[in-house]
Design a protein around this motif. Structure first.
Motif, short mmCIF file in Angstrom:
data_model
loop_
_atom_site.label_atom_id
_atom_site.label_comp_id
_atom_site.label_asym_id
_atom_site.label_seq_id
_atom_site.Cartn_x
_atom_site.Cartn_y
_atom_site.Cartn_z
N UNK A 425 0.22 -1.17 0.08
CA UNK A 425 0.38 -0.25 -0.46
C UNK A 425 0.80 0.97 -0.10
N UNK A 426 0.86 2.25 -0.64
CA UNK A 426 0.73 2.94 -0.95
C UNK A 426 0.64 4.75 -0.23
N UNK A 427 1.36 5.64 0.56
CA UNK A 427 -0.22 6.45 1.08
C UNK A 427 0.57 7.95 0.70
N UNK A 428 0.35 8.00 -0.40
CA UNK A 428 1.61 9.81 -0.49
C UNK A 428 0.65 10.66 0.35
N UNK A 429 1.48 11.42 1.20
CA UNK A 429 0.57 13.23 1.30
C UNK A 429 1.41 14.05 1.94
N UNK A 430 1.05 15.10 2.42
CA UNK A 430 1.84 16.28 2.78
C UNK A 430 2.30 16.47 3.73
#
Length: 438
Positions: A425-430
Motif C-alpha cells: 500500500x502506498x500513502x502519498x501525503x503532505x
C-alpha cells in the motif's frame, strides 16, 4: 502470557523492512520553509540577547549589542545523491559599530549533512562539511570600514559547530520516529530504522521494521513469505512524503492483536435453547429450561491480509463455540468459520483507519457437537445472520482508534491518498506543522 511470550521470542528478531517512507524534494523544501523562522529566532537569541549563552559570539563584550537586527533571507535544503543534504543559508545582520553608522553584513552558510544510525538505533543528522562567509553588504558611510572587527565579534566557526540548531530540531524529531505508539491498552507498535537513509535525486528513502509489543514484550511475528523492498521513488510526485506498507505489515498487525486476545469475541445470539430445540431435538435433553444462547469466537489460525490491485481483504479462520448461559457458559456446538471481508483503508492525521466491510464469503462446518449431527444448511440458517453482522462489527470496535503511522513529533499528514497495489500500500501525503515555531 508474559512467560509464554518470553519463550517464543527468538534471540534475534529477523531484521527486514516491512514499511518505510520516501521524503521528496518538495517535502525537504517544506521542512526548510518551516525551519526559516526558527533559524531566525535562534540567531537573534544568540547574537542579540545578552541573557543567552555566547554560542555564536567570540566573547561577551558590550560591543555585542552592535548587532541590531537578524533577518534570514534564504534557507534551502537540497539532495546530494548517495551522500546526504546540503543546507544553504543567507542571513542579513544589521550592525552598528557606532551610533552614526549602520552596516548590513551578509552571513552565508553552506553545510553538508549526512544521516547516520546512532548507538540507540535512531537516525541523526551529522554535519560533514560547513563553509561560512561574512561580507559587508552595504554601509551608510561613504567610506566603508573593514568588516574585520565584526568578523572577530561573530565566531563563524562556532556557527558551523551548531549549524543543526538552525533547522527545526531534526534530531529530536528523528528520535521521536521510534516512539512506541499504543494500538490497544495492551498492544503497542514501534517503527525502527534498519539502516541510514538512502539519498537519491528523487528523495530520501527510509526503510523501517515494525515491531509489536504485547504487555510490554516484543512478540515474534510470522515470517514474510516475500521479502519487501521500498518501491522506487516517483520523480514526478508532488507530495511531500510517500509512506509504503507491505502486505506483511497488515498481517503482522492482526497477528499482534490476536495475540492480545483482542479478537476473542462474545456474541449474544437472538436465539434461545428453546428456539434451537425446535430444529435440533437433542437440545431438549440437555436443557430443560430456556436459556439465552451465546457465541464465543476464537481464532484457530492467525488472520491474514491479502492485497490485490485496488482492494484489500481480511481472511479470518475462527472456531465459534455455541453455548447456553445456564448460568455459566455451557458449549453444545463448535463451528469452524472461514470468512473473508473487504478492508477499507484511510488516514486521519497520523493514524491509519482500518475497517472491515461486509463479509464477502463465508464457510461454516461443524467441528464438534453434543447434540448429534447438524447439517451445514441448518447451521447457516441458525447462525449465519448473527455471524455476518457481528464479526465485522467487533473487529471494527477493536480497530476503531486507528493505528499510528510512522511520523515525527510536531507534524501531521494532510492531502492524503491511499493506493492499494498487489502486495503493498502506498500513502502519498503532505506534511503540516502542528506546533508554534520557537
Amino acid at each position: 502470557l508474559s512467560i509464554l511470550l518470553s519463550l517464543l521470542v527468538p534471540a534475534h528478531l529477523s531484521r527486514s523492512p516491512d514499511c518505510g517512507g520516501i521524503v521528496t524534494p518538495s517535502g525537504l523544501s517544506y521542512f526548510a520553509e518551516v525551519s526559516k523562522p526558527h533559524a531566525e529566532i535562534v540567531l537573534r537569541q544568540e547574537l542579540m540577547d545578552p541573557t543567552e549563552p555566547d554560542v555564536f559570539l567570540s566573547s561577551p563584550k558590550p560591543s555585542r549589542n552592535q548587532i541590531k537586527s537578524v533577518e534570514v533571507i534564504d534557507l534551502s535544503l537540497s539532495l546530494i545523491p548517495d551522500t546526504g543534504l546540503r543546507l544553504s543559508m543567507d542571513v542579513d545582520l544589521g550592525v552598528s559599530p557606532a551610533p552614526s553608522t549602520t552596516k548590513v553584513m551578509r552571513l552565508s552558510i553552506v553545510a553538508d549533512l549526512r544521516a547516520e544510525m546512532n548507538a540507540e538505533g535512531s537516525l541523526e543528522l551529522v554535519t560533514s562539511a560547513c563553509k561560512p562567509t561574512l561580507e559587508e553588504k552595504q554601509s551608510t558611510e561613504e567610506s566603508k570600514s573593514s568588516s574585520s572587527e565584526v568578523d572577530k565579534e561573530i565566531n563563524v566557526d562556532k556557527i558551523c559547530l551548531e549549524v543543526s540548531k538552525l533547522l527545526l530540531s531534526p534530531n529530536e524529531r528523528l528520535i521521536s520516529l521510534t516512539t512506541p505508539f499504543p494500538i490497544t491498552t495492551s498492544c503497542q507498535v514501534q517503527y525502527l530504522p534498519l539502516a541510514a537513509p538512502v539519498f537519491s535525486e528523487q528523495g530520501i528513502t527510509i526503510s523501517l521494521q515494525t515491531t509489536f509489543q504485547v504487555s510490554g514484550m516484543a512478540i515474534p511475528l510470522p515470517v514474510s513469505p516475500v521479502p519487501f523492498s521500498m518501491p522506487e521513488p516517483v520523480s514526478s510526485s508532488s507530495s511531500h512524503l510517500t509512506l509504503a506498507f507491505s502486505e506483511h505489515f497488515y498481517t503482522s498487525l492482526f497477528f499482534a492483536l490476536e495475540m492480545t486476545g483482542a479478537f476473542n469475541m462474545t456474541i449474544l445470539s437472538p436465539l434461545t435453547t428453546a428456539t434451537i430445540a425446535q430444529r435440533i431435538t437433542q437440545m431438549g435433553s440437555l436443557f430443560q429450561e430456556d436459556f439465552p444462547v451465546v457465541l464465543q469466537a476464537v481464532f484457530r489460525s492467525s488472520p491474514r491480509v491479502v492485497l490485490e490491485e485496488g482492494k484489500a481483504a481480511l481472511k479470518l479462520f475462527l472456531t465459534i463455540h455455541v453455548g447456553a448461559v445456564s448460568p455459566a457458559f455451557q458449549s453444545f456446538l463448535s463451528i469452524n468459520v472461514d470468512t473473508s471481508a473487504g478492508l477499507q483503508l484511510g488516514v486521519a492525521s497520523t493514524k491509519m483507519k482500518i475497517s472491515a466491510a461486509a463479509i464477502d464469503d463465508i464457510e461454516l462446518s461443524l467441528a464438534a457437537s453434543d447434540v448429534g449431527p447438524v447439517a451445514a444448511g441448518l447451521l447457516e440458517e441458525l447462525f449465519l445472520p448473527t455471524i455476518r453482522a457481528e464479526i465485522p462489527a467487533q473487529v471494527n470496535a477493536v480497530l476503531s482508534e486507528g493505528v499510528f503511522l510512522p511520523h515525527v513529533s510536531g507534524f501531521t499528514y494532510t492531502d492524503v491518498s491511499v493506493i492499494i497495489h498487489k502486495d503493498y500500500v502506498l500513502v502519498p501525503c503532505n506534511l503540516e506543522i502542528q506546533e508554534r515555531i520557537g
